[in-house]
Design a protein around this motif. Structure first.
Motif, PDB file in Angstrom:
ATOM      1  N   VAL A  31      -8.419  -3.130   4.023  1.00 60.25           N
ATOM      2  CA  VAL A  31      -9.484  -2.751   3.097  1.00 60.25           C
ATOM      3  C   VAL A  31      -9.045  -3.011   1.652  1.00 60.25           C
ATOM      4  CG1 VAL A  31     -10.796  -0.781   2.196  1.00 60.25           C
ATOM      5  CG2 VAL A  31     -10.516  -1.084   4.653  1.00 60.25           C
ATOM      6  N   ALA A  32      -7.788  -2.711   1.351  1.00 56.46           N
ATOM      7  CA  ALA A  32      -7.268  -2.960   0.009  1.00 56.46           C
ATOM      8  C   ALA A  32      -7.104  -4.450  -0.268  1.00 56.46           C
ATOM      9  CB  ALA A  32      -5.926  -2.253  -0.159  1.00 56.46           C
ATOM     10  N   ALA A  33      -6.841  -5.228   0.764  1.00 56.25           N
ATOM     11  CA  ALA A  33      -6.628  -6.667   0.583  1.00 56.25           C
ATOM     12  C   ALA A  33      -7.917  -7.408   0.255  1.00 56.25           C
ATOM     13  CB  ALA A  33      -5.990  -7.258   1.838  1.00 56.25           C
ATOM     14  N   MET A  34      -9.067  -6.867   0.641  1.00 51.32           N
ATOM     15  CA  MET A  34     -10.331  -7.571   0.432  1.00 51.32           C
ATOM     16  C   MET A  34     -10.629  -7.842  -1.045  1.00 51.32           C
ATOM     17  SD  MET A  34     -11.757  -8.509   3.285  1.00 51.32           S
ATOM     18  CE  MET A  34     -10.064  -9.056   3.495  1.00 51.32           C
ATOM     19  N   LEU A  44      -5.829   5.867  -4.424  1.00 52.83           N
ATOM     20  CA  LEU A  44      -5.820   4.471  -3.987  1.00 52.83           C
ATOM     21  C   LEU A  44      -7.177   4.054  -3.427  1.00 52.83           C
ATOM     22  CD1 LEU A  44      -2.386   3.819  -2.220  1.00 52.83           C
ATOM     23  CD2 LEU A  44      -3.392   2.512  -4.091  1.00 52.83           C
ATOM     24  N   LEU A  45      -7.735   4.852  -2.525  1.00 53.85           N
ATOM     25  CA  LEU A  45      -9.021   4.499  -1.930  1.00 53.85           C
ATOM     26  C   LEU A  45     -10.120   4.448  -2.985  1.00 53.85           C
ATOM     27  CD1 LEU A  45      -9.024   6.525   1.424  1.00 53.85           C
ATOM     28  CD2 LEU A  45      -8.682   4.063   1.113  1.00 53.85           C
ATOM     29  N   SER A  46     -10.067   5.342  -3.955  1.00 49.31           N
ATOM     30  CA  SER A  46     -11.069   5.333  -5.020  1.00 49.31           C
ATOM     31  C   SER A  46     -10.966   4.055  -5.847  1.00 49.31           C
ATOM     32  CB  SER A  46     -10.885   6.562  -5.917  1.00 49.31           C
ATOM     33  OG  SER A  46     -11.008   7.754  -5.169  1.00 49.31           O
ATOM     34  N   ALA A  47      -9.750   3.668  -6.176  1.00 52.91           N
ATOM     35  CA  ALA A  47      -9.558   2.429  -6.938  1.00 52.91           C
ATOM     36  C   ALA A  47     -10.033   1.214  -6.136  1.00 52.91           C
ATOM     37  CB  ALA A  47      -8.086   2.278  -7.315  1.00 52.91           C
ATOM     38  N   ILE A  48      -9.782   1.235  -4.835  1.00 50.99           N
ATOM     39  CA  ILE A  48     -10.221   0.122  -3.982  1.00 50.99           C
ATOM     40  C   ILE A  48     -11.747   0.061  -3.943  1.00 50.99           C
ATOM     41  CG2 ILE A  48     -10.255  -0.713  -1.597  1.00 50.99           C
ATOM     42  CD1 ILE A  48      -7.425   0.615  -1.359  1.00 50.99           C
ATOM     43  N   ALA A  49     -12.403   1.225  -3.826  1.00 49.20           N
ATOM     44  CA  ALA A  49     -13.868   1.247  -3.799  1.00 49.20           C
ATOM     45  C   ALA A  49     -14.447   0.647  -5.069  1.00 49.20           C
ATOM     46  CB  ALA A  49     -14.363   2.682  -3.609  1.00 49.20           C
ATOM     47  N   ALA A  77       1.465 -13.166  -3.529  1.00 51.80           N
ATOM     48  CA  ALA A  77       2.558 -12.367  -2.957  1.00 51.80           C
ATOM     49  C   ALA A  77       2.089 -10.944  -2.651  1.00 51.80           C
ATOM     50  CB  ALA A  77       3.737 -12.338  -3.929  1.00 51.80           C
ATOM     51  N   ALA A  78       1.276 -10.374  -3.555  1.00 53.98           N
ATOM     52  CA  ALA A  78       0.744  -9.026  -3.299  1.00 53.98           C
ATOM     53  C   ALA A  78      -0.133  -9.025  -2.059  1.00 53.98           C
ATOM     54  CB  ALA A  78      -0.051  -8.556  -4.515  1.00 53.98           C
ATOM     55  N   LEU A  79      -0.942 -10.068  -1.893  1.00 52.21           N
ATOM     56  CA  LEU A  79      -1.785 -10.158  -0.705  1.00 52.21           C
ATOM     57  C   LEU A  79      -0.938 -10.284   0.555  1.00 52.21           C
ATOM     58  CD1 LEU A  79      -4.833 -10.179  -0.230  1.00 52.21           C
ATOM     59  CD2 LEU A  79      -4.739 -12.673  -0.201  1.00 52.21           C
ATOM     60  N   PHE A  80       0.144 -11.029   0.473  1.00 49.78           N
ATOM     61  CA  PHE A  80       1.063 -11.166   1.609  1.00 49.78           C
ATOM     62  C   PHE A  80       1.627  -9.804   2.016  1.00 49.78           C
ATOM     63  CE2 PHE A  80       5.306 -11.734   3.374  1.00 49.78           C
ATOM     64  CZ  PHE A  80       5.097 -12.707   4.335  1.00 49.78           C
ATOM     65  N   TYR A  81       1.923  -8.960   1.028  1.00 47.30           N
ATOM     66  CA  TYR A  81       2.505  -7.655   1.320  1.00 47.30           C
ATOM     67  C   TYR A  81       1.463  -6.554   1.541  1.00 47.30           C
ATOM     68  CZ  TYR A  81       7.258  -9.225   0.565  1.00 47.30           C
ATOM     69  OH  TYR A  81       8.470  -9.862   0.696  1.00 47.30           O
ATOM     70  N   LEU A  82       0.182  -6.936   1.518  1.00 49.63           N
ATOM     71  CA  LEU A  82      -0.865  -5.994   1.885  1.00 49.63           C
ATOM     72  C   LEU A  82      -1.269  -6.176   3.350  1.00 49.63           C
ATOM     73  CD1 LEU A  82      -3.396  -5.611  -1.072  1.00 49.63           C
ATOM     74  CD2 LEU A  82      -2.156  -3.804   0.110  1.00 49.63           C
ATOM     75  N   HIS A  83      -1.744  -7.392   3.672  1.00 50.84           N
ATOM     76  CA  HIS A  83      -2.191  -7.597   5.053  1.00 50.84           C
ATOM     77  C   HIS A  83      -2.194  -9.081   5.399  1.00 50.84           C
ATOM     78  CE1 HIS A  83      -4.340  -7.092   8.813  1.00 50.84           C
ATOM     79  NE2 HIS A  83      -4.113  -5.797   8.703  1.00 50.84           N
ATOM     80  N   TYR A 134       0.831  -1.205   0.000  1.00 53.23           N
ATOM     81  CA  TYR A 134       0.000   0.000   0.000  1.00 53.23           C
ATOM     82  C   TYR A 134       0.868   1.257   0.000  1.00 53.23           C
ATOM     83  CZ  TYR A 134      -4.000   2.987   1.042  1.00 53.23           C
ATOM     84  OH  TYR A 134      -4.977   3.944   0.972  1.00 53.23           O
ATOM     85  N   TYR A 135       1.919   1.250   0.823  1.00 55.27           N
ATOM     86  CA  TYR A 135       2.773   2.430   0.926  1.00 55.27           C
ATOM     87  C   TYR A 135       3.613   2.634  -0.326  1.00 55.27           C
ATOM     88  CZ  TYR A 135       1.498   2.149   5.845  1.00 55.27           C
ATOM     89  OH  TYR A 135       0.805   2.095   7.021  1.00 55.27           O
ATOM     90  N   LEU A 136       4.123   1.556  -0.893  1.00 56.17           N
ATOM     91  CA  LEU A 136       4.951   1.695  -2.089  1.00 56.17           C
ATOM     92  C   LEU A 136       4.131   2.185  -3.278  1.00 56.17           C
ATOM     93  CD1 LEU A 136       7.216  -1.497  -1.832  1.00 56.17           C
ATOM     94  CD2 LEU A 136       7.802   0.872  -1.271  1.00 56.17           C
ATOM     95  N   VAL A 137       2.941   1.632  -3.448  1.00 53.04           N
ATOM     96  CA  VAL A 137       2.073   2.100  -4.540  1.00 53.04           C
ATOM     97  C   VAL A 137       1.662   3.556  -4.291  1.00 53.04           C
ATOM     98  CG1 VAL A 137      -0.146   1.770  -5.696  1.00 53.04           C
ATOM     99  CG2 VAL A 137       1.248  -0.211  -5.076  1.00 53.04           C
ATOM    100  N   GLY A 138       1.342   3.879  -3.033  1.00 53.54           N
ATOM    101  CA  GLY A 138       0.983   5.260  -2.713  1.00 53.54           C
ATOM    102  C   GLY A 138       2.110   6.232  -2.993  1.00 53.54           C
ATOM    103  N   ALA A 139       3.344   5.846  -2.637  1.00 55.49           N
ATOM    104  CA  ALA A 139       4.493   6.711  -2.895  1.00 55.49           C
ATOM    105  C   ALA A 139       4.709   6.901  -4.392  1.00 55.49           C
ATOM    106  CB  ALA A 139       5.747   6.129  -2.248  1.00 55.49           C
TER     107      ALA A 139
END
Length: 484
Positions: A119-122, A73-78, A152-158, A52-57
């Motif tokens: 929230v992003a991992a869901m 990011l939050l908009s894309a997740i929604a 792997a992405a899910l592992f690095y999300l939550h 989340y932080y790396l994509v946000g940066a």
């Protein structure tokens, strides 16, 4: 569902300022004005809270600020919530209109508290389940690589979402539609090899598992909720986020629609009835995690309640709307509930913005790259149910760099940690909830600014330590600067 996110400059999500401060620190890592490298070290190999932080940066470069990148990011997740559920429904041969349920569920307690990684991992977990099902029907090397990347992405999300997904996906790979011979298991589970390696490395190196390696000296106490308490908290763990009754109406709307859709409607036999049985197994697994997982481990809390959200997201996959008007009417109720949830969020967020008041003008009086501590005496909102102002001091670091305490950098799972030579004076865990923890004879010599939330003057009485002058006071906010 996205519109309310863009309706105000400040959102009432408790941990949001901490997340945007981490994104901003990564974005301005080489900015000498922010003094980022003077205060922080990167611990990218010791934590899974990275993606989340790396994509946000990365997004903060083209979009200018960490706060705007976080909104993207939050908009894309929604948007991903209904689309990921639609992908799973399609893989289950279910009615894809049921993905409408996911719209309302975006506005959950996890979002309000600011568990953005979860929230992003869901939607990623839901979409990865759909991908796993497709791999069982049409195996391909491409799908295996994508599934390995998703895991792997899910592992690095939550980690909580990963704990749900990994065993479920493994069972699907070897047991759907029928149990594969054991000799085929290595090939079918090949996608999990990178995840297994990452998990082992995490168990060996992670400060979450070995907090003493990063100086954490507090006991890692483990607490469970009584099952009866967990059951009573289900509504709170889902949509009960605003002080008014509107979120209860949203929950009732979804429950009513689900009850109507659960009534036997289709007379034609399903071609693959095992698919609904598979969803039932997933729901049992999510329910077991909700009821049996600890509510807190050390500094980490509300762990079990997070599984209520994934349970609710999977329930629509059990439903089978009838053809014609009889099946459409409950789905229209789901859509109307989504619009009502969005309208409620819009009204509460705009009211919260008025409650924030002249915060930005007060904070703007500080100079960049300095050291600021927050004394948030009034951290509750009249509109959002959780402590929306608790971390507002982190906006200083998000906008001007330097240090803003309390910070998630004090916690072992953070990818950003203080340099020992320039770290703030230590405080006991949970001190951010108690503004009077500030000690002028200790903290006063370290910090340059004190941000006060509440109509209180903490320096009205003489006390040991340096002297402070009032730099700005407007509304509920005050900024004090240390006198030289």
């Amino acid at each position: 569902m996205v519109v309310p996110l863009w309706s105000a400059a400040h959102l009432p999500f408790t941990d949001l300022p901490q997340h945007v401060s981490a994104i901003a620190t990564l974005r301005h890592w080489w900015d000498p004005t922010w003094k980022t490298q003077e205060y922080f070290t990167l611990e990218l190999g010791q934590t899974q809270y990275l993606l989340y932080y790396l994509v946000g940066a990365a997004l903060a470069f083209p979009f200018g600020t960490a706060e705007r990148a976080n909104l993207i990011l939050l908009s894309a997740i929604a948007v991903a919530y209904p689309y990921s559920l639609r992908a799973l429904l399609r893989a289950l041969r279910a009615d894809t209109r049921l993905a409408l349920f996911a719209c309302t569920l975006f506005w959950s307690q996890a979002l309000l508290i600011g568990f953005f990684n979860y929230v992003a991992a869901m939607p990623l977990a839901i979409w990865a389940l759909a991908l796993t099902l497709r791999e069982t029907e049409s195996p391909s090397r491409r799908n295996l690589w994508i599934l390995a990347g998703a895991g792997a992405a899910l592992f690095y999300l939550h980690l909580s979402a990963f704990i749900f997904f990994a065993p479920v996906a493994a069972v699907i790979s070897v047991g759907v539609p029928r149990l594969a011979p054991i000799r085929e298991w290595p090939r079918k589970l090949l996608w999990a090899a990178p995840i297994a390696v990452l998990s082992v490395l995490w168990l060996v190196n992670s400060p979450v598992v070995h907090p003493e390696t990063v100086g954490w000296r507090q006991p890692m106490a483990v607490y469970w909720e009584a099952p009866a308490t967990s059951l009573r908290n289900v509504t709170d763990a889902l949509l009960d986020i605003w002080r008014g009754p509107e979120d209860e109406w949203c929950l009732l709307g979804l429950l009513a629609a689900a009850a109507l859709l659960a009534w036997p409607q289709r007379r034609d036999a399903e071609k693959h009835p095992w698919r609904r049985g598979l969803v039932a197994v997933w729901l049992v697994w999510a329910a077991l995690l909700y009821l049996a997982f600890p509510v807190s481990i050390g500094w980490m809390w509300q762990l079990n309640e997070r599984y209520a959200l994934i349970f609710a997201l999977l329930v629509p996959a059990l439903l089978r709307p009838a053809r014609g008007l009889r099946g459409a009417l409950p789905l229209l109720l789901v859509a109307a509930t989504g619009f009502f949830a969005a309208g409620s969020a819009l009204a509460n967020i705009r009211a919260f913005e008025r409650e924030v008041g002249p915060f930005d003008a007060v904070l703007a009086r500080a100079q960049p790259g300095r050291r600021l501590i927050g004394m948030i005496f009034e951290h509750n909102s009249r509109y959002a149910k959780f402590s929306s102002f608790l971390h507002f001091q982190a906006y200083y670091r998000a906008r001007m760099g330097g240090i803003a305490s309390f910070s998630f950098a004090e916690l072992p799972q953070s990818p950003l940690r203080y340099r020992p030579a320039s770290a703030p004076p230590p405080h006991p865990p949970g001190w951010e909830w108690h503004a009077n923890t500030f000690r002028n004879d200790l903290d006063g010599y370290y910090y340059d600014y004190v941000l006060v939330g509440g109509v209180i003057d903490p320096f009205a009485r003489p006390q040991p330590g340096p002297r402070w002058r009032l730099l700005a006071r407007e509304g509920r906010w005050a900024l004090y600067e240390k006198e030289e």
